[in-house]
Design a protein around this motif. Structure first.
Motif, PDB file in Angstrom:
ATOM      1  N   SER A 141       0.727  -1.381  -0.151  1.00  0.00           N
ATOM      2  CA  SER A 141      -0.164  -0.050  -0.020  1.00  0.00           C
ATOM      3  C   SER A 141       0.757   1.095   0.106  1.00  0.00           C
ATOM      4  O   SER A 141       0.640   2.195  -0.835  1.00  0.00           O
ATOM      5  N   GLY A 229      -8.918   8.198  -6.926  1.00  0.00           N
ATOM      6  CA  GLY A 229      -9.261   7.013  -6.525  1.00  0.00           C
ATOM      7  C   GLY A 229     -10.889   7.101  -6.149  1.00  0.00           C
ATOM      8  O   GLY A 229     -11.651   6.035  -6.719  1.00  0.00           O
ATOM      9  N   ILE A 230     -11.421   8.023  -5.411  1.00  0.00           N
ATOM     10  CA  ILE A 230     -12.768   8.234  -5.269  1.00  0.00           C
ATOM     11  C   ILE A 230     -13.534   8.447  -6.536  1.00  0.00           C
ATOM     12  O   ILE A 230     -14.681   7.868  -6.696  1.00  0.00           O
ATOM     13  N   LEU A 232     -12.625   7.261  -9.354  1.00  0.00           N
ATOM     14  CA  LEU A 232     -12.718   5.929 -10.221  1.00  0.00           C
ATOM     15  C   LEU A 232     -13.793   5.242  -9.612  1.00  0.00           C
ATOM     16  O   LEU A 232     -14.852   4.473 -10.171  1.00  0.00           O
ATOM     17  N   VAL A 233     -14.032   5.042  -8.181  1.00  0.00           N
ATOM     18  CA  VAL A 233     -15.014   4.283  -7.584  1.00  0.00           C
ATOM     19  C   VAL A 233     -16.451   4.678  -7.989  1.00  0.00           C
ATOM     20  O   VAL A 233     -17.218   3.692  -8.422  1.00  0.00           O
ATOM     21  N   ILE A 234     -16.508   6.039  -7.975  1.00  0.00           N
ATOM     22  CA  ILE A 234     -17.932   6.648  -8.331  1.00  0.00           C
ATOM     23  C   ILE A 234     -18.302   6.162  -9.860  1.00  0.00           C
ATOM     24  O   ILE A 234     -19.184   5.754 -10.023  1.00  0.00           O
ATOM     25  N   LEU A 236     -17.039   3.915 -11.720  1.00  0.00           N
ATOM     26  CA  LEU A 236     -17.242   2.340 -11.721  1.00  0.00           C
ATOM     27  C   LEU A 236     -18.598   2.133 -11.296  1.00  0.00           C
ATOM     28  O   LEU A 236     -19.273   1.157 -11.756  1.00  0.00           O
ATOM     29  N   ASN A 237     -18.945   2.565 -10.391  1.00  0.00           N
ATOM     30  CA  ASN A 237     -20.440   2.103  -9.638  1.00  0.00           C
ATOM     31  C   ASN A 237     -21.463   2.713 -10.426  1.00  0.00           C
ATOM     32  O   ASN A 237     -22.413   2.029 -10.614  1.00  0.00           O
TER      33      ASN A 237
END
Lengths: 247, 235
Positions: A141, A229-230, A232-234, A236-237
């Motif tokens: 990480s 990252g945030i 990207l997650v949004i 993708l969702n």
């Protein structure tokens, strides 16, 4: 050894010379990684030995206790803190509990199964495996984040290379030596919080010095990977939601 | 042997010197191949030993299957479904066996399967090296790189050095997370940059593009495989 201790101490006290000298050192990455590993090993050894101390008698009992704790509050165990925001009707909760009950006996039966080696070897190897995995995942990480911060720092005009970036940001681990006291009630978590904040300050200093960036740009370079990252997650969702709706 | 480990050790810490050394050696491809096989063989042996240890601390898959199957059948929903649908038991048993066999192939180690690692690990490493090296070389040359084919293979063989972390596979159940992947990618970047004498931005692009190409190929292959699987299940 003295040189390493001096580096750790000076980095902890945010001495600029310590960071610049370290960054110019031929073995900057090796020194950084070995400091990271030394601290991670020290911090992890206490829980590891406590696992070993309880090796033989408690493993089956501990697993059974975990199952019973799960059965007493399955919703809370499954959802964690999110359980407070989710309202599940009592009859559904009861249904979940009824379906889970047979699994309590199952765990007890698993624990009684024979295996080729004695059970204490299993416990020792599993503890060693968990210990090693925690350190390696932590390193992974740190490395991933450092590489992403380096990319954004470069974008903002930073001058570091990957070797100096990894070598100097590893110094953020120095205050985490306080986590050896994590077992002390109340005091332990507070020291852990202090170590995390202190480590963050060291990280900012390290990134700022090796990239020759002002503090504002440094903090931006550190925030951007998280924001990316945030986003990207949004995205993708949203994509999954759109595909589900279409399907 | 010792020399190979020393050069891999230095390459691991992203120093340019070992990459230059291998690039400028008389036989970069053969030197790289030798280094790759030594590291991969060591990791293969570690995985084999770890697999055997894992077998030794795991119960028999048949015992586990029996317990899980019995537990499922004790549940209320199973009794209701079993009573309502004809042949439910036999269909359930067939599907459960199929799923459990699939999972147990990944979860449970066998002595024979563990020993296979001694062969599969070096072979896989060799194929990845050859495939990635080819793409890495093409992209590096497109972006102005000056290394020969053999030199690219030499320096990218050094980028396998983070695989040394997989020696921890001696301990059953160890997970390395992102570490080997991101470290290998970093080593490949240094390999391309040092081997081809190109600027960091170009070296980064030439390093990332093979991952993109391989990722796309895997996605296509995965999609085709999934389609075939779904078609098989539905028929």
């Amino acid at each position: 050894m003295n040189e390493w201790l001096k580096l750790a101490r000076d980095a902890a006290f945010l001495k600029t010379d310590a960071f610049t000298d370290h960054a110019e050192h031929e073995d900057v990455m090796k020194r950084g990684i070995l400091i990271f590993l030394a601290i991670a090993l020290l911090v992890g050894l206490i829980p590891l030995f406590s696992d070993f101390a309880g090796v033989i008698p408690s493993i089956a009992a501990a697993r059974q206790a975990q199952v019973e704790a799960f059965l007493s509050d399955p919703i809370g165990s499954l959802l964690g803190p999110a359980a407070a925001f989710v309202e599940i009707p009592p009859d559904v909760q009861q249904g979940i509990i009824e379906n889970m009950k047979p699994w309590a006996d199952t765990v007890a039966r698993f624990n009684s199964l024979l295996m080729p080696f004695p059970r204490f070897i299993k416990v020792i190897l599993e503890s060693l495996g968990d210990f090693t995995s925690t350190i390696l995942k932590g390193m992974g990480s740190w490395m991933l984040y450092a590489v992403l911060v380096l990319l954004f720092a470069k974008w903002l005009g930073g001058k570091a290379n990957i070797q100096t970036m990894l070598g100097t940001t590893a110094l953020f681990m120095v205050p985490h030596i306080l986590n050896v006291l994590a077992f002390i009630p109340i005091m332990g978590p507070l020291l852990g919080l202090a170590a995390a904040i202190w480590g963050l300050v060291i990280y900012v200093k390290a990134v700022s010095i090796v990239n020759e960036l002002p503090t504002g740009k440094t903090i931006l370079a550190m925030i951007l990977p998280i924001l990316a990252g945030i986003v990207l997650v949004i995205v993708l969702n949203l994509l999954i939601a759109a595909l589900s709706a279409a399907g | 042997m010792k020399e190979s480990f020393v050069i891999a050790w230095n390459a691991l810490f992203l120093k340019a010197a070992p990459y230059h050394q291998l690039r400028d050696s008389e036989k970069p491809f053969l030197d790289g191949l030798k280094l790759l096989l030594i590291i991969a063989a060591a990791v293969g042996i570690a995985r084999a030993v770890g697999g055997i240890l894992n077998w030794g601390i795991s119960p028999s898959p048949d015992d586990v299957r029996e317990i899980i199957q019995e537990t499922i059948k004790e549940q209320g929903w199973y009794a209701e479904s079993s009573g309502a649908v004809e042949d439910y038991d036999s269909v359930f048993n067939e599907q459960f066996d199929m799923i459990f066999t699939g999972i147990s192939m990944i979860t449970f180690s066998t002595v024979g399967g563990s020993l296979l690692n001694v062969i599969t690990t070096p072979v896989t490493a060799l194929l990845v090296w050859l495939g990635w090296g080819l793409l890495g070389h093409l992209f590096a040359r497109i972006f102005g790189g000056d290394a020969s084919f053999k030199q690219t293979y030499g320096v990218t063989a050094l980028a396998i050095s983070p695989m040394l972390i997989n020696l921890t596979a001696l301990i059953p159940g160890v997970q390395v997370g992102w570490l080997v992947f991101i470290w290998t990618m970093s080593c490949r970047y240094v390999a391309i940059k040092s081997g081809h004498h190109i600027k960091w931005g170009r070296a980064l692009t030439a390093t990332l593009l093979p991952y993109v190409v391989i990722g796309l190929l895997m996605a296509v292959a995965g999609g085709v495989g999934m389609a075939v699987f779904i078609q098989g299940v539905s028929s």
